[in-house]
Write an enzyme that holds these catalytic residues in place. Structure first.
Site, PDB file in Angstrom:
ATOM      1  N   GLY A   1       4.457 -14.754   4.381  1.00 26.66           N
ATOM      2  CA  GLY A   1       4.974 -15.537   3.274  1.00 26.66           C
ATOM      3  C   GLY A   1       4.360 -15.172   1.937  1.00 26.66           C
TER       4      GLY A   1
ATOM      5  N   ASP B   1      -2.312  -8.177  10.340  1.00 26.19           N
ATOM      6  CA  ASP B   1      -3.311  -7.651   9.394  1.00 26.19           C
ATOM      7  C   ASP B   1      -4.386  -8.706   9.145  1.00 26.19           C
ATOM      8  OD1 ASP B   1      -4.426  -5.620   7.928  1.00 26.19           O
ATOM      9  OD2 ASP B   1      -3.208  -5.919   6.145  1.00 26.19           O
TER      10      ASP B   1
ATOM     11  N   GLY C   1       0.804  -1.212   0.000  1.00 24.66           N
ATOM     12  CA  GLY C   1       0.000   0.000   0.000  1.00 24.66           C
ATOM     13  C   GLY C   1       0.839   1.264   0.000  1.00 24.66           C
TER      14      GLY C   1
END
Length: 389
Positions: free
Chosen positions: A253, A279, A225
């Site tokens: 990963g 997240d 982002g």
């Protein structure tokens, strides 16, 4: 040594106190509270010993948790929703989290604010350590899965929500793009006591510099982002790595390559300012799918994807990042554990959390010798499970 009722000695193979790894040391616990330390050799053959063949670490702290246990904060911005998310992550070894509200309609933030204020009055907050507001004040071009319908510049409505939370002492982390903030707005948030994080941004160097000068202290999910690094332009990612800000990193990963994790960790000018975050989405500890902005998101091959097969969130609890990062950094686990305990506690000012010294109130996360098999030991007495700022 103390004879507190309900207390016992935890005897691990190794004990991580938040900064240093120890051997031959036991810790006496009562619920989530650390009472004292002792050398294992001095304990003898007591009846109140609990042995553990792996590592005992401070209760882990995740600063970015969108959901868990089938619950997404955006669709359940209630005290029960907050508690359900934290409960799901505790069951997987993460003691405390900041439930995270991503970009949505203004009234959703209003409801989440009301929910957090109601929960903050409860005697047991169930692992909720504050609120992370991620958007809607972000870059439209770096929005990721955030719905463009709700993206807007930072406004008084959000500022008022943050002010209400901070007046009651609720720790607040807020992710903004510097280009979505007028001059002085980040400074206002900082004056309130909120921790401002730069994320979902394509900011120019002067905009990043202004945000830092006004008191921004963190970067949100590094590399994701934000504009990336190039030879003639560090982008937002490079500027953050080259700063003394705390940086969140997703190590599932899928979101960041191993080489880029090593690069960021080694290149920081200030040591000890990397923070592991999950997240996480509702599939963590929940069903294999959920709905986000009217789209069904599913787990496929260990990652979350939308109908087009594009990456759409994280299917990982924070403890799962520890063995991966330890292998990538080729150390004994200290760097990963620090980034999941004492460092986030320090950034957010969470008193009593992130360490295992006497007086700590965050309980213990038990891990296997290779940092797997996470389990949280807590069951805090009334009034003890309350991180303060």
């Amino acid at each position: 040594m103390s004879d507190d009722q309900g207390a016992y000695w935890l005897v691990p193979a190794r004990l991580f106190d938040g900064h240093t790894m120890h051997s031959g040391v036991a810790v006496r616990l009562r619920g989530a509270e650390v009472l004292e330390w002792a050398a294992i050799a001095d304990l003898g053959d007591r009846a109140d010993l609990r042995h553990h063949d792996g590592i005992a670490a401070p209760g882990l702290i995740d600063l970015q948790v969108n959901g868990g246990g089938g619950v997404l904060l955006n669709t359940s911005p209630t005290p029960d929703g907050l508690r359900a998310i934290a409960t799901a992550h505790r069951a997987l070894g993460c003691a405390f989290c900041l439930p995270t509200l991503i970009t949505d309609a203004p009234e959703v933030l209003d409801r989440a604010t009301d929910a957090m204020l109601a929960l903050w009055s409860a005697p047991d907050r169930g692992g909720v350590a504050g609120l992370h507001i991620e958007g809607p004040h972000i870059s439209i071009t770096k929005r990721g899965t955030h719905d463009p319908r709700f993206i807007r510049p930072l406004d008084d409505r959000t500022l008022n929500c943050v002010a209400r939370l901070r007046e009651r002492g609720v720790p607040v982390l807020i992710t903004v793009a510097p280009e979505a903030c007028a001059p002085g707005q980040i400074a206002r948030l900082v004056t309130m006591g909120a921790v401002v994080s730069i994320g979902h941004s394509a900011a120019a160097p002067d905009q990043i510099a202004r945000a830092m000068a006004e008191g921004a202290r963190k970067g949100t999910h590094l590399y994701n982002g934000m504009t990336g690094m190039a030879g003639r332009d560090p982008g937002v990612a490079g500027a953050l790595i080259d700063s003394d800000l705390w940086l969140g990193l997703i190590a599932d990963g899928h979101h960041v390559s191993e080489a880029m994790i090593r690069l960021a960790w080694r290149a920081r000018p200030a040591a000890g300012r990397m923070i592991l975050v999950s997240d996480a989405m509702p599939t963590v500890g929940g069903p294999d799918h959920f709905t986000l902005y009217d789209q069904v998101i599913r787990v496929a091959d260990g990652k979350l994807v939308n109908a087009e097969g594009s990456l759409a969130g994280v299917h990982m609890a924070l403890p799962q990042a520890l063995p991966r990062v330890t292998r990538i950094l080729d150390d004994d686990g200290v760097q990963a554990l620090t980034a999941a305990s004492s460092t986030p506690a320090e950034l957010m000012g969470l008193s009593g959390l992130g360490h295992l010294r006497p007086g700590a109130t965050g309980g213990v996360t038990l891990l296997g010798p290779d940092l797997t098999r996470a389990e949280w030991l807590g069951a805090a007495p009334a009034g003890k499970d309350r991180p303060a700022r």
